[in-house]
Design a protein around this motif. Structure first.
Motif, mmCIF file in Angstrom:
data_model
loop_
_atom_site.group_PDB
_atom_site.id
_atom_site.type_symbol
_atom_site.label_atom_id
_atom_site.label_comp_id
_atom_site.label_asym_id
_atom_site.label_seq_id
_atom_site.Cartn_x
_atom_site.Cartn_y
_atom_site.Cartn_z
ATOM 1 N N LYS A 166 0.829 -1.208 0.000
ATOM 2 C CA LYS A 166 0.000 0.000 0.000
ATOM 3 C C LYS A 166 0.863 1.258 0.000
ATOM 4 O O LYS A 166 0.581 2.226 -0.698
ATOM 5 C CB LYS A 166 -0.940 0.007 1.208
ATOM 6 N N HIS A 167 1.939 1.236 0.790
ATOM 7 C CA HIS A 167 2.832 2.385 0.867
ATOM 8 C C HIS A 167 3.529 2.600 -0.482
ATOM 9 O O HIS A 167 3.681 3.718 -0.940
ATOM 10 C CB HIS A 167 3.872 2.164 1.978
ATOM 11 N N SER A 170 0.963 4.021 -2.978
ATOM 12 C CA SER A 170 0.605 5.411 -2.689
ATOM 13 C C SER A 170 1.688 6.382 -3.104
ATOM 14 O O SER A 170 1.419 7.546 -3.389
ATOM 15 C CB SER A 170 0.275 5.582 -1.198
ATOM 16 N N GLN A 171 2.934 5.922 -3.174
ATOM 17 C CA GLN A 171 4.021 6.800 -3.588
ATOM 18 C C GLN A 171 4.091 6.925 -5.104
ATOM 19 O O GLN A 171 4.694 7.853 -5.620
ATOM 20 C CB GLN A 171 5.364 6.280 -3.062
#
Length: 172
Positions: A166-167, A170-171
């Motif tokens: 997810k991280h 999102s980037q």
């Protein structure tokens, strides 16, 4: 150990989960009934001291001098279920082993792991009393490793992978 491969080998998870829970419920009910029968027929002290109380209970069954010698049926059932459980443990072990090393086909490992298992079993359980000692002194830690620690590690690893995924998304 079965739960380690259950999610990856089932195509329809809802049906598989439902069948798993129903099987667990039925197995639990049968276990409770058999234990209750053992305690009611043999008494709590004899049941606790006996290695196979159901076998001992089956020896006592005598219905009108017609229905006797049921312990042979119990012994047959015990042999079949022990064999089935051993095959399941072995299958799960081989599949997990191949998954650890990221190898698609587990079959090349079956012979080698089978030989290791036979050799290892003769070291761990050379006699019946040593089996009792293992159960008394080591089983709790052994079962906690496979029943608590490894599933927790798998769960934490899966959660961390999801957080990282997810991280990462999102980037971008």
């Amino acid at each position: 150990m079965f739960l380690m491969i259950f999610p990856s080998k089932v195509s329809e998870r809802k049906k598989g989960g439902k069948a798993f829970y129903i099987g667990t419920l039925i197995g639990g009910i049968i276990l409770i009934l058999v234990i209750m029968l053992d305690i009611l027929v043999l008494g709590p002290d004899t049941t606790a001291r006996n290695i196979a109380p159901s076998y001992t209970m089956a020896k006592k069954i005598n219905v009108g001098n017609f229905l006797m010698r049921i312990e042979a049926i119990i012994a047959t059932i015990w042999i079949i279920t022990t064999y089935t459980r051993a095959v399941m443990y072995f299958y799960v072990s081989v599949v997990v082993f191949s998954n650890i090393f990221n190898i698609k086909d587990y079959r090349p490992f079956t012979t080698a792991l089978g030989m290791i298992m036979v050799f290892y079993s003769s070291i761990v359980f050379p006699t019946v009393p040593s089996s009792g000692e293992f159960n008394k002194n080591i089983w709790l830690f052994y079962a906690a490793t496979y029943g608590l620690v490894m599933p927790l590690l798998l769960f934490i690893t899966a959660k961390l992978k999801n957080i990282i995924k997810k991280h990462h998304h999102s980037q971008q």
